[in-house]
Each structure stands twice: as structure tokens, then as C-alpha cells.
Design an enzyme around this catalytic site. Structure first.
Site, PDB file in Angstrom:
ATOM      1  N   PRO A 242       0.681  -1.050   0.071  1.00  0.00           N
ATOM      2  CA  PRO A 242      -0.008   0.166  -0.005  1.00  0.00           C
ATOM      3  C   PRO A 242       0.719   1.301  -0.032  1.00  0.00           C
ATOM      4  CG  PRO A 242       0.170  -0.971   2.248  1.00  0.00           C
ATOM      5  CD  PRO A 242       1.030  -1.758   1.672  1.00  0.00           C
ATOM      6  N   GLU A 243       0.601   2.395  -0.842  1.00  0.00           N
ATOM      7  CA  GLU A 243       0.718   3.553  -0.724  1.00  0.00           C
ATOM      8  C   GLU A 243      -0.439   4.218  -0.288  1.00  0.00           C
ATOM      9  OE1 GLU A 243       3.072   4.788  -4.082  1.00  0.00           O
ATOM     10  OE2 GLU A 243       4.228   2.872  -4.153  1.00  0.00           O
TER      11      GLU A 243
ATOM     12  N   LYS B 275       0.622   6.697   4.962  1.00  0.00           N
ATOM     13  CA  LYS B 275       0.039   5.417   4.882  1.00  0.00           C
ATOM     14  C   LYS B 275      -0.241   4.702   6.202  1.00  0.00           C
ATOM     15  CE  LYS B 275       3.832   5.956   1.502  1.00  0.00           C
ATOM     16  NZ  LYS B 275       5.416   5.521   1.436  1.00  0.00           N
TER      17      LYS B 275
ATOM     18  N   ARG C   2      15.679   2.136  -3.060  1.00  0.00           N
ATOM     19  CA  ARG C   2      14.679   1.551  -3.715  1.00  0.00           C
ATOM     20  C   ARG C   2      14.796   1.390  -5.212  1.00  0.00           C
ATOM     21  NH1 ARG C   2      10.291   2.182  -0.530  1.00  0.00           N
ATOM     22  NH2 ARG C   2       9.233   0.475  -1.390  1.00  0.00           N
TER      23      ARG C   2
END
Length: 274
Positions: free
Chosen positions: A2-3, A53, A262
Site C-alpha cells: 500500500p501507498e 500511509k 529502492r
DNA sequence: TCTTTATGGTGAG
DNA sequence: TCACCCTAAAGAT
């Protein structure tokens, strides 16, 4: 996985299921929280709000349930008495008479009172929420000129929750592409017009992802790709997770590299470093 | 069955 | 910047 947009959609479902309802039980699957269950007897759900988030679920007993899904947590909403078919670990259950909101796999769960909420280390450092409907592109533009943010590459900046809360790894690739900017670009070295374009792209991609379940391509383009035989998972993004495939705009080959720990995806033609 | 990856985040240096 | 934490699923063997 999830973002902000995914968390916001989950919040919508939870809200529809349990807001304003009295709970029959709040259950915690994590042992260190089980003694807090009693505090929710007869409590009523008064708010369900995503922050960055994280999920915040408020009750009329003055307590707030904080949870963060990290990479793997997942909410399910079910009719009372039925559980999802999954091998995941149940970590929190908010049970009302007719609907249950169930959180699986997440390990970051806490019970906060008003003070705990105001001092929470994650919440305290969040910037403006990207899905806050009152957030304007001009506010983001101004932040790009802030001393704290202007000297860092925008690829790293877009992951920093204190810059704008709710963005994550797929959105940063999509936003940089939409703005036609290279992720190593520093806001300091951009024209004001470029910074405005970046600010607008940030809102546009995040809001579109919220509306269309994580799809950052225009709805019509995603639909056309699916009609042409592309799987749903492959017809979602401009560049994210598309290494060695061709750019949907110019046909050059998408490249992938590591940035701020990332993976990031870039079209070398559309996103030239200035 | 083992290893790697993942739309996330923290703390040490 | 790096090591590390969390958990689940996909990929390699």
C-alpha cells in the site's frame, strides 16, 4: 502493498462498514495488546482517517487505533461472523453487529490516547497529505523551494513522508515521468515552471491512483491496452516495473536503477537531467 | 524447500 | 548509505 491511495481506499471501506457503530468487540492478535481490548467495550467508532500511509480509527472512549501496513498488511471488510479465506495472521478485528473490519499481517499497531496521538513519531513528521482535497499544487511548489527540500534529488524527496505524505515507490517513478523530470534532478536547479509541473504531477498521479485502484495511466489508455491483450498488472503504469520495455510515449527503452535504497524506473529520453 | 523481492520504515555511522 | 526489521508471495532449485 500500500501507498497513500491504497490506504485511502481501505479507509473508505472501513468507514462505510463501521463508522458511527458501537463495537461488540475489538480484538488484537498481537499478545502485547490483548490487555487493551477491555477499554473498547461499548465504544463507538467516531472517525476513520488515513494519514500518510497510516490508518487512524477513533472511538468515543478517547482512544485511537493506529496501524501501519508497511509492505504487507491488508484490511478486509466482511459481514459479521465471516472471515476471509487467507493464511495470513489476524492482527486486529473491529467487530460491530453487522460488519467486521479485519487487519491481517500488519505488525505496527498501537492504541493511542490523545497525547500519544499528538506525539506519535511517525505521525509527527508527516508533511501535507497528498490526498487531502484541500492540498493545492502551489503548496507543493512552495515546499520544493524550501531550504529543507530544494537540494535533494526529487527521486529521494518523493519518498520522504515529511515532504508530502502518502507517496511511495510506484508513485515516485510515475510522478517523475509525468513531470518529464529525471529523479536525480534537484528542485533548486529547476525553473519555476518545472517545479509547478512537478507539483501538479504529484497531485495528478496520486489522485488518479486513488480513483482507479492504483492505475496511473489515463483510464482510456489502460483500457485500450487491456483490449489489446495486456494483462491488468501490465497495463497500469507509464514506467514503474517496466524495465527493458519500451516507453509508452517515445518508444525508448525504460531503465531501472537503485535510488535511495529502492528501485526506480526512468525513460532516458523523456526524463533528461538538466 | 530455499532464496529473493516487495507499492515501507527505523536507527547507526 | 547501510544494515536491519516486519510478513507474504513469487521465483529458483
Amino acid at each position: 502493498m500500500p501507498e497513500g491511495p491504497e490506504i485511502a481506499r481501505e479507509a473508505d471501506q472501513i468507514r462505510a462498514a463501521v463508522l458511527d457503530k458501537r463495537v461488540e468487540r475489538v480484538h488484537f492478535g498481537l499478545p502485547h495488546l490483548s490487555r487493551r481490548e477491555a477499554a473498547f467495550e461499548d465504544a463507538r467508532v467516531v472517525s476513520v482517517r488515513p494519514r500518510g500511509k497510516a490508518m487512524l480509527i477513533g472511538f468515543d472512549n478517547g482512544l485511537t487505533l493506529y496501524s501501519h501496513n508497511q509492505l504487507y498488511g491488508r484490511w478486509y471488510v466482511r459481514k459479521a461472523g465471516s472471515l476471509p479465506k487467507t493464511r495470513r495472521q489476524l492482527r486486529m478485528a473491529i467487530e460491530t453487529q453487522d460488519r467486521w473490519a479485519l487487519l491481517y499481517s500488519a505488525s505496527e499497531i498501537d492504541v493511542l490516547d490523545e497525547v500519544g496521538l499528538s506525539m506519535h513519531p511517525y505521525l509527527a513528521k508527516l508533511g501535507p497529505d497528498v490526498l487531502d482535497p484541500t492540498l493545492e499544487a502551489a503548496t507543493i511548489s512552495a515546499r520544493l523551494e524550501d531550504r529543507r527540500f530544494q537540494r535533494r534529488g526529487l527521486g529521494a524527496l518523493l519518498l520522504d513522508q515529511s515532504f508530502v505524505a502518502g507517496l511511495g515507490n510506484y508513485l515516485r517513478s510515475e510522478i517523475a515521468f509525468e513531470a518529464r523530470l529525471h529523479p536525480d534532478q534537484r528542485p533548486l536547479d529547476l525553473d519555476p515552471a518545472d517545479r509547478r509541473r512537478l507539483a501538479r504531477a504529484t497531485l495528478k498521479m496520486a489522485r488518479r491512483a486513488y480513483e482507479t485502484k492504483g492505475v496511473t495511466l489515463p483510464r482510456s489508455q489502460a483500457a485500450a491496452l487491456r483490449r489489446a491483450g495486456q494483462s491488468w498488472s501490465r497495463a497500469r503504469h507509464w514506467v514503474f516495473a517496466r524495465a527493458r520495455q519500451s516507453c509508452r510515449r517515445c518508444d525508448d527503452t525504460i531503465v531501472r536503477f537503485d535510488l535511495a535504497g529502492r528501485r526506480i524506473y526512468v525513460c532516458p529520453t523523456c526524463q533528461v537531467l538538466r
